[in-house]
Design an enzyme around this catalytic site. Structure first.
Site, mmCIF file in Angstrom:
data_model
loop_
_atom_site.group_PDB
_atom_site.id
_atom_site.type_symbol
_atom_site.label_atom_id
_atom_site.label_comp_id
_atom_site.label_asym_id
_atom_site.label_seq_id
_atom_site.Cartn_x
_atom_site.Cartn_y
_atom_site.Cartn_z
ATOM 1 C CB CYS A 83 -0.162 1.726 1.144
ATOM 2 S SG CYS A 83 0.291 0.717 -0.182
ATOM 3 C CG HIS A 192 1.892 -0.812 4.444
ATOM 4 N ND1 HIS A 192 0.533 -0.906 4.446
ATOM 5 C CD2 HIS A 192 2.304 -1.326 3.175
ATOM 6 C CE1 HIS A 192 -0.042 -0.953 3.455
ATOM 7 N NE2 HIS A 192 0.890 -1.367 2.593
ATOM 8 C CD GLU A 194 0.300 -0.454 8.210
ATOM 9 O OE1 GLU A 194 -0.262 -0.943 7.215
ATOM 10 O OE2 GLU A 194 0.764 0.705 8.391
#
Length: 214
Positions: A83, A192, A194
């Site tokens: 990001c 992202h 994750e």
């Protein structure tokens, strides 16, 4: 056992990144480093980031993370930006009336604008939610990830895909932008991983096993 270092410079909740890494690399050590000393002995490095670019740059420079990052690049350590962690690697951002970034890549970071449209429909800014990523190169971090897989984005600024030979993945949101860029032992994503379910976890798993070579 590897030492996977996530740089903590006060920008964003890093625990979701650390938690995802522990799932894909349960036998490795995951360290949230607030100083270069805590990052000593890293086998691979993650540069995350959420927030305004000026604060991110100040937070990154203050603890001495710039020399650390340069040393890791020169040593060939695998490096993953996430990001704003990707955006600070660019030349300059339009955010906060213009902020110089690290210049690891020559591209700018641009604002989506207040009148972003697609097919005559106004698009919301920030770009928030799931979007497809088209893989532009064959790279180890795309292993076992289907082309066109969806990843999770939250951002108002973007790195243009046009005339950008560093693009590893591309997304369209009113304009084509770089969803991922790469150079040598650096791979960075605007999305992202994750927060991107199975595709994101696979990318992190690929990063944990990557030797830093394309």
């Amino acid at each position: 056992m590897q030492k996977i270092v996530v740089l903590d410079y006060g920008m964003g909740n890093l625990h979701s990144v650390a938690s995802a890494l522990k799932k894909v690399a349960p036998t490795d050590e995951v360290v949230l480093a607030t100083t270069p000393e805590e990052a000593h002995g890293a086998d691979r490095l993650i540069v995350p980031g959420v927030g305004a670019i000026r604060d991110c740059m100040e937070g990154f420079i203050r603890p001495g993370f710039v020399p650390l990052l340069n040393q890791c690049i020169e040593a060939g350590l695998p490096i993953l930006g996430i990001c704003v962690g990707m955006q600070i690697m660019m030349k300059r951002s339009e955010e906060n009336n213009g902020v110089d970034c690290l210049g690891l890549f020559p591209q700018p970071v641009k604002f989506f604008g207040t009148d972003l449209q697609e097919n005559g429909q106004r698009l919301k800014v920030p770009h928030m939610g799931w979007n497809q990523v088209q893989q532009k190169i064959d790279h180890p971090l795309w292993r076992d990830i289907e082309n066109g897989s969806r990843f999770y984005f939250v951002h108002s600024y973007y790195v243009p895909a046009e005339n950008n030979n560093a693009v590893a993945g591309e997304t369209d949101y009113g304009v084509k932008f770089a969803a991922a860029v790469t150079r040598n032992n650096i791979f960075a994503t605007q999305f992202h991983p994750e927060k991107s379910a199975d595709a994101g976890m696979q990318l992190l798993k690929n990063f944990v096993g990557w030797n830093g070579a394309a």
